[in-house]
Design a protein around this motif. Structure first.
Motif, PDB file in Angstrom:
ATOM      1  N   ASN A 179       0.775  -1.242  -0.067  1.00  9.79           N
ATOM      2  CA  ASN A 179      -0.149   0.124   0.099  1.00  9.79           C
ATOM      3  C   ASN A 179       0.761   1.239   0.011  1.00  9.79           C
ATOM      4  O   ASN A 179       0.173   2.458   0.204  1.00  9.79           O
ATOM      5  N   GLN A 180       2.265   1.236  -0.181  1.00 13.17           N
ATOM      6  CA  GLN A 180       2.880   2.326  -0.131  1.00 13.17           C
ATOM      7  C   GLN A 180       3.340   2.680  -1.456  1.00 13.17           C
ATOM      8  O   GLN A 180       4.004   1.665  -2.119  1.00 13.17           O
ATOM      9  N   TRP A 181       3.258   3.909  -2.075  1.00 14.81           N
ATOM     10  CA  TRP A 181       3.873   4.107  -3.421  1.00 14.81           C
ATOM     11  C   TRP A 181       5.263   4.110  -3.563  1.00 14.81           C
ATOM     12  O   TRP A 181       6.072   4.817  -2.482  1.00 14.81           O
ATOM     13  N   HIS A 182       5.878   3.502  -4.413  1.00 16.29           N
ATOM     14  CA  HIS A 182       7.211   3.137  -4.304  1.00 16.29           C
ATOM     15  C   HIS A 182       7.999   2.901  -5.710  1.00 16.29           C
ATOM     16  O   HIS A 182       7.055   2.554  -6.721  1.00 16.29           O
ATOM     17  N   THR A 183       9.363   2.927  -5.973  1.00 13.98           N
ATOM     18  CA  THR A 183       9.847   2.445  -6.939  1.00 13.98           C
ATOM     19  C   THR A 183      11.232   2.304  -6.626  1.00 13.98           C
ATOM     20  O   THR A 183      11.744   2.637  -5.330  1.00 13.98           O
ATOM     21  N   PHE A 184      12.127   1.470  -7.672  1.00  6.37           N
ATOM     22  CA  PHE A 184      13.580   1.415  -6.979  1.00  6.37           C
ATOM     23  C   PHE A 184      14.318   1.219  -8.448  1.00  6.37           C
ATOM     24  O   PHE A 184      13.906   1.314  -9.554  1.00  6.37           O
ATOM     25  N   TRP A 185      15.610   1.296  -8.313  1.00  8.58           N
ATOM     26  CA  TRP A 185      16.743   1.828  -9.286  1.00  8.58           C
ATOM     27  C   TRP A 185      18.116   1.466  -8.996  1.00  8.58           C
ATOM     28  O   TRP A 185      18.436   1.296  -7.946  1.00  8.58           O
ATOM     29  N   ASN A 186      18.746   1.007 -10.078  1.00 12.95           N
ATOM     30  CA  ASN A 186      20.300   1.149  -9.745  1.00 12.95           C
ATOM     31  C   ASN A 186      20.651   2.396  -9.632  1.00 12.95           C
ATOM     32  O   ASN A 186      20.815   3.200 -10.581  1.00 12.95           O
ATOM     33  N   ALA A 187      21.364   2.838  -8.601  1.00 14.53           N
ATOM     34  CA  ALA A 187      21.812   3.980  -8.165  1.00 14.53           C
ATOM     35  C   ALA A 187      23.413   4.234  -8.381  1.00 14.53           C
ATOM     36  O   ALA A 187      23.814   5.191  -8.249  1.00 14.53           O
ATOM     37  N   SER A 188      23.903   3.404  -9.287  1.00 20.38           N
ATOM     38  CA  SER A 188      25.256   3.480  -9.671  1.00 20.38           C
ATOM     39  C   SER A 188      25.758   3.338 -11.167  1.00 20.38           C
ATOM     40  O   SER A 188      24.593   3.004 -11.796  1.00 20.38           O
ATOM     41  N   ASP A 189      26.895   3.464 -11.582  1.00 23.23           N
ATOM     42  CA  ASP A 189      27.292   3.089 -12.914  1.00 23.23           C
ATOM     43  C   ASP A 189      27.670   1.862 -13.221  1.00 23.23           C
ATOM     44  O   ASP A 189      28.294   1.502 -14.165  1.00 23.23           O
TER      45      ASP A 189
END
Length: 173
Positions: free
Chosen positions: A95-105
């Motif tokens: 129930n929580q709006w979220h996303t995620f990603w690779n934060a590096s090169d």
């Protein structure tokens, strides 16, 4: 264990399990719900450099636990921005709006524990559709509805700009 609906013990090696591409990040299926009595499932998500995993979204039925194996993983949970490094666990409650990603090169990898199980089937279906970028919008919308997933595709451009990301990412071998 049989009484709880789980199957036999097993070892999942570093190259075992079916793998696919979700159109943004990879997925490797490690433990499905049937094996764990529907209590949880586990997948691995390899992510190419600066790849956004998904638009802002929320799960109405399950919690997600992302254990960072490699690289740096960013997560937006509500208004809070978190960065996880190897050994960190990022909890993404239902129930929580979220996303995620690779934060590096560099490439990043997480183990994603989904509880209760079931959402891993969304990933199976998305892989069979060719990933999020290949799926017909109406089909993707229906898929999200069946898995009680709310998604905001319009957030992608803002997320890309805000965090310096790419969408879609590239498959990792």
């Amino acid at each position: 264990m049989e009484a709880m609906g789980a199957t036999k013990a097993k070892v999942v090696g570093p190259h075992d399990g079916m793998a696919g591409f979700l159109g943004s990040i990879g997925v490797r299926f490690m433990v499905d719900g049937q094996e764990a009595g529907q209590r949880f499932s586990m997948v691995e998500h390899p992510m190419s450099a600066r790849a956004l995993a998904a638009p802002l979204h929320r799960h109405l039925r399950e919690d997600e636990y992302s254990f960072v194996l490699e690289g740096q993983v960013g997560a937006l949970l509500g208004d809070e921005v978190l960065i996880g490094k190897p050994g960190d666990l990022i909890f993404k409650p239902r129930n929580q709006w979220h996303t995620f990603w690779n934060a590096s090169d560099e490439p990043a990898r997480i183990l994603e524990i989904i509880s209760p199980a079931g959402f891993e089937e969304f990933f199976h279906e998305l892989v069979s559709l060719g990933g999020v970028t290949q799926a017909e919008p109406r089909t993707l919308s229906s898929l999200c509805e069946r898995y009680s997933l709310e998604m905001k595709p319009e957030t992608v451009p803002v997320l890309l700009e805000r965090f310096g990301l790419r969408f879609p990412g590239e498959p990792l071998g």
